[in-house]
Design a protein around this motif. Structure first.
Motif, PDB file in Angstrom:
ATOM      1  N   ALA A   1      13.089   9.164  11.621  1.00 33.24           N
ATOM      2  CA  ALA A   1      11.932   9.065  12.522  1.00 33.24           C
ATOM      3  C   ALA A   1      10.732   8.593  11.730  1.00 33.24           C
ATOM      4  N   LEU A   2       9.849   7.864  12.421  1.00 30.17           N
ATOM      5  CA  LEU A   2       8.658   7.300  11.785  1.00 30.17           C
ATOM      6  C   LEU A   2       7.480   7.518  12.727  1.00 30.17           C
ATOM      7  N   MET A   3       6.337   7.935  12.175  1.00 31.71           N
ATOM      8  CA  MET A   3       5.152   8.094  13.027  1.00 31.71           C
ATOM      9  C   MET A   3       3.932   7.485  12.369  1.00 31.71           C
ATOM     10  N   HIS A   4       3.137   6.796  13.224  1.00 25.93           N
ATOM     11  CA  HIS A   4       1.953   6.077  12.778  1.00 25.93           C
ATOM     12  C   HIS A   4       0.828   6.301  13.770  1.00 25.93           C
ATOM     13  N   ARG A   5      -0.377   6.373  13.258  1.00 25.25           N
ATOM     14  CA  ARG A   5      -1.539   6.504  14.139  1.00 25.25           C
ATOM     15  C   ARG A   5      -2.122   5.124  14.462  1.00 25.25           C
ATOM     16  N   GLN A   6      -2.511   4.950  15.720  1.00 20.65           N
ATOM     17  CA  GLN A   6      -3.216   3.743  16.146  1.00 20.65           C
ATOM     18  C   GLN A   6      -4.570   4.155  16.727  1.00 20.65           C
ATOM     19  N   PRO A   7      -5.463   3.189  16.953  1.00 20.95           N
ATOM     20  CA  PRO A   7      -6.723   3.534  17.622  1.00 20.95           C
ATOM     21  C   PRO A   7      -6.492   4.035  19.047  1.00 20.95           C
ATOM     22  N   ASP A   8      -7.515   4.558  19.646  1.00 19.79           N
ATOM     23  CA  ASP A   8      -7.516   5.012  21.052  1.00 19.79           C
ATOM     24  C   ASP A   8      -6.601   6.217  21.275  1.00 19.79           C
ATOM     25  N   ASN A   9      -6.400   7.043  20.264  1.00 20.18           N
ATOM     26  CA  ASN A   9      -5.500   8.201  20.417  1.00 20.18           C
ATOM     27  C   ASN A   9      -4.083   7.800  20.776  1.00 20.18           C
TER      28      ASN A   9
END
Lengths: 534, 68
Positions: A233-241
């Motif tokens: 599994a991979l998780m990344h943050r982007q803008p706008d929540n």
């Protein structure tokens, strides 16, 4: 499901009114990030460009999200870098977990003094929107939506295109056609070209969710987490929540069933609990590591996914495409202006195939680690993971994707060093950025002070060099360190191994192509011609 | 316990890993196990140091997740 969509109107072109096809120097097919970057770069170099796209909108799904430092440096030169960094989420830390335990963390830019960060995360449609806004400021770019390439006839010195529009078909002639039309390239199909490489069977679920969470701004990767047993599994943050979650599903997953919202929600709830979330975009994909045998086919040049494809682990897809665009743009402009020999276009093939092979190699090795092909390979992988907490050598073998860095070209355009240079600058690589001060005292960075052309950076202070400047060959702009820019903190001197009197010839794509301990007009002129493919 | 080197020694660890993967690609489980056993013997002899071998055996025998 919510979708962020920007729409653009089809407009009838004058080229559709004429009987015989109108002639253009350069036509680009595909107004994605790669085609747009190529169009802006060419236009900034004075080349008029027609950019065709079969759609009339952007923004269905986030798609590419990780933009690398080198890509941001290119986008900065194209006039959109700062606004993208301001809009995006800046990150440089990655963490790799096995089960629930942290195996190790990595820092992708451990040194200071660069204008651009290691990476930003930003939804692809925001990047495309910024590039379209930028393109619309440039008179040399004629962007035609709902213009679908339907026919391609190769000629000795160009191509003839047939284009379908809502008003029916029309034809265009072009000296050069740039195919930036993606993984399912129409141009590739029309020329009957195939790929060499590997298709992987493993399926992956990719989901963007909107959620208020205070997870850290890091790339987080798990092997066999409890919330997604046996897979990665991979998780990344982007803008706008918005958060990107990428879950390995294995080779037997049903791509249709796996996209059903209830099923996706159930999987994600395990990952994200106890947070509430909304689905923004969901897709199930497999991937390929493959490329065309050649990127240049007469007057047709392939860039981006149309030329090569990799897995998303490593952010090597769109980033390498934008680097293709930059590599080709200055060369094509030089050839069209008669300054560059056609060998320059051949050097695009040489240099960007090296980059593609490097990206494919990394991507294949990452995939081999994440998706073992057999029980025996899985045992080896699991042994590495089991040893990783205890032995550094095993941690170094754990591969969750090696993140995009620019290739160092072994290039016919480079003039070999006469004397060794220390520092981080390499022949055939982008010049490392460094902090500088302008004559008015304002702070800045080296790369943003370079222009679109060839540049000679000369370090003041060598013996009796002051009058030699009068002989810098035509077509090269000079920047004197110690007059035009100042190296107040010594980082530039360190990265370039810049001793007094040293001179550096930098290509229009900011790659170093020659350097000397002392300026010599004849050697600079020869290196310049060589870098122009002459 | 100090003779065994567990720091990474390969200039390119990914390439070393892939070499081991490719050695077993398309092998049956039994053939892959036989390959690994031969590799153990070959590499143990190459090391040629019983202390190192004993430390390596101890490290490999630790259960996953045990502290070290």
């Amino acid at each position: 499901m919510h979708k962020s969509v920007y729409r653009y109107d089809y407009r009838r072109s004058r080229d559709q009114e004429t009987r015989s096809p109108v002639h253009h120097a350069a036509v680009i097919v595909g107004a994605g990030p790669v085609g747009l970057a190529a169009a802006i770069d060419l236009a900034q170099r004075g080349v008029s460009v027609v950019l065709l796209d079969d759609s009339d909108r952007i923004g269905e799904g986030s798609r590419g999200i990780c933009w690398s430092k080198r890509t941001l440096e290119i986008l900065d030169r194209l006039g959109v870098g700062e606004r993208l960094v301001a809009r995006g989420v800046t990150w440089k830390l990655g963490k790799v977990f096995c089960g629930d335990d942290l195996l190790f963390a990595f820092d992708l830019l451990p040194e200071e003094g660069h204008k651009m960060p290691a990476f930003i995360n930003l939804q692809q449609f925001y990047l495309e929107k910024a590039l379209i806004d930028r393109a619309s400021e440039i008179a040399h770019i004629d962007l035609r939506w709902k213009n679908r390439l339907a026919g391609l006839e190769r000629r000795n010195d160009g191509v003839r295109l047939t284009i379908e529009t809502p008003d029916g078909p029309y034809r265009l002639d072009a000296d050069w056609l740039i195919a930036a039309d993606g993984a399912r390239s129409t141009v590739r199909g029309l020329l009957g070209l195939g790929f060499s490489g590997v298709t992987f069977e493993d399926k992956f679920l990719i989901a963007d969710v909107r959620m208020a969470a205070d997870f850290p701004t890091e790339r987080r990767f798990w092997f066999a987490p409890k919330f997604h047993a046996g897979q990665s599994a991979l998780m990344h943050r982007q803008p706008d929540n918005v958060w990107r979650v990428d879950l390995q599903l294995g080779p037997d997953a049903d791509p249709i069933a796996e996209q059903e919202p209830e099923r996706v929600r159930a999987r994600l709830a395990k990952v994200l609990a106890p947070h509430e979330f909304e689905l923004e975009w969901v897709s199930v994909y497999t991937f390929n590591c493959r490329r065309l045998d050649r990127f240049v086919h007469g007057r047709v040049v392939f860039i981006g996914d149309a030329a090569h494809q990799v897995s998303p682990f490593g952010a090597r897809g769109a980033n390498s495409g934008i680097q293709d665009a930059e590599n080709l743009a200055w060369k094509l402009a030089a050839v069209l202006e008669g300054e560059g020999g056609e060998a320059l276009i051949g050097s695009y093939d040489t240099e960007r195939m090296q980059a593609a092979d490097e990206n494919i190699g990394h991507s294949t090795r990452s995939t081999d680690f994440m998706s073992p092909h057999s029980p025996a390979e899985r045992r080896l992988r699991d042994a590495v993971l089991a040893l990783a907490p205890k032995a550094e050598f095993a941690r170094r073998m754990v591969n969750s994707g090696r993140l995009s860095v620019p290739a160092v070209y072994d290039s016919p355009l480079s003039t070999p060093d006469e004397t060794p240079f220390a520092g981080t600058a390499r022949l055939g690589a982008p010049l490392p950025d460094a902090p500088v001060q302008r004559p008015d005292g304002t702070p800045g960075h080296l790369l943003e002070n370079l222009r679109d052309g060839f540049e000679l950076i000369w370090v003041k202070g060598g013996a009796d060099d002051s009058d030699r400047w009068q002989r810098v060959p035509d077509g090269i702009r000079r920047t004197v360190i110690g007059e035009d820019l100042f190296d107040r903190v010594g980082i530039l001197a360190q990265r370039l191994d810049a001793t007094p009197g040293a001179a550096y010839l930098v290509r229009p794509d900011q790659h170093l192509c020659a350097r000397w301990r002392r300026f010599d007009a004849g050697k600079v002129a020869a290196a310049h011609l060589r870098a122009l493919g002459r | 316990m100090a003779k065994l080197v567990t720091a990474s020694r390969f200039a390119n660890p990914d390439a070393a890993y892939v070499a081991l993967v490719e050695a077993r690609r398309n092998l049956s489980d039994a053939d892959a196990a036989a390959l690994d056993t031969k590799l153990v013997l070959i590499l143990a002899n190459h090391i040629g140091d019983l202390d190192v071998l004993s430390e390596a055996i101890a490290l490999a025998s630790e259960p996953a997740g045990s502290p070290r």
